[in-house]
Design an enzyme around this catalytic site. Sequence first.
Site, PDB file in Angstrom:
ATOM      1  CB  THR A  49      -0.546   0.194   1.334  1.00 39.12           C
ATOM      2  OG1 THR A  49      -1.586  -1.519   1.351  1.00 39.12           O
ATOM      3  CG2 THR A  49      -2.151   0.912   0.824  1.00 39.12           C
ATOM      4  CE1 TYR A 137       1.320  -9.517   2.266  1.00 38.13           C
ATOM      5  CE2 TYR A 137       2.590  -7.730   1.773  1.00 38.13           C
ATOM      6  CZ  TYR A 137       1.334  -7.883   1.655  1.00 38.13           C
ATOM      7  OH  TYR A 137       0.961  -7.323   0.813  1.00 38.13           O
ATOM      8  CE  LYS A 165      -0.954  -7.385   4.678  1.00 40.88           C
ATOM      9  NZ  LYS A 165      -0.129  -5.894   3.836  1.00 40.88           N
ATOM     10  CB  VAL A 207      -1.588  -6.242   7.859  1.00 33.82           C
ATOM     11  CG1 VAL A 207      -0.492  -4.867   7.246  1.00 33.82           C
ATOM     12  CG2 VAL A 207      -1.049  -6.303   9.080  1.00 33.82           C
TER      13      VAL A 207
END
Length: 307
Positions: A49, A137, A165, A207
């Site tokens: 992001t 992740y 995540k 998250v």
Amino acid sequence: MRHSIFEGSATAVVTPMNGYGNLDFDAFGRLLEWMIREGTDAVVVNGTTGESATLDDKEKMAVIRYAVRQVDGRIPVIAGTGSNCTEHAVELSRKAQELGADALLQVTPYYNKASQDGLVRHFTQVADHVSIPILLYNVPSRTGVTIQPETYKILSEHPNIRGTKEASGSLSLIAKTAALCGEGFDIYSGNDDQTVPIMSLGGKGVVSVLANIMPRETHQMCRLYLDGDVKESRRMQLKLLEIMEALFWDVNPIPVKAALCMMGVCGDDLRLPLTPMEPEQRERLAEVMKRQGISLKKELHNQTNLL
């Protein structure tokens, strides 16, 4: 006993940019302060992001340095330092630790499509070179590789690797991971629309992209679940589903930057190959935001810098 990096909602923070393509630290500081006031439990910088793919190393370190100073220990700052080159990931991770990051986010090596053994060796190498906790992740839609539950089990035994995540979208994979790794390995949803389902499997929170524009609500949804009010947490998950989906009508972070711009928080400037949200989609997004009670203000920018 290993402690969680955070419980609840961590915002996957956008990286504001000005009309010249430079990092807008004034807007970044305002965004961080607003999130903290609204109850965000942690912030993640230099993630997907945050447009980490188009930030150079100097900019990434500047973002981490600024976030650490601005947050000043009030909540954890988690720094994205992943790379598809193990040596580079180690270098970025060591620098982030030196700058004061509380934890690291390590994405699976992209494009290379490492084997499961390669993933174990890659993440272990990074973890061996730092002393702060690491979140893995798993986002196969971006990277082309999936961390399998058995691989998670091996990695969970490293003292610095505290959790993941999970953005694979597979609740079956996440359930098996939770079963294999147990309580010492924290799982966070990497998809807003799966927050409560993943927490039902023992997840510690999310998250979140949504938390950029609705930090208080995202925190509350997680806090309710953690406090045992599953019914109300589920109600919030379903109520927010429309805006969660709207933020992925285009490639992240295009919609969330458009939303922040419409809120007057920061501009929606992006770096190529990302381009602004199309006007028709933008109007649809604005309608969803209004239905969720989000106030729209004069936009700061409406054009991206083409770098």
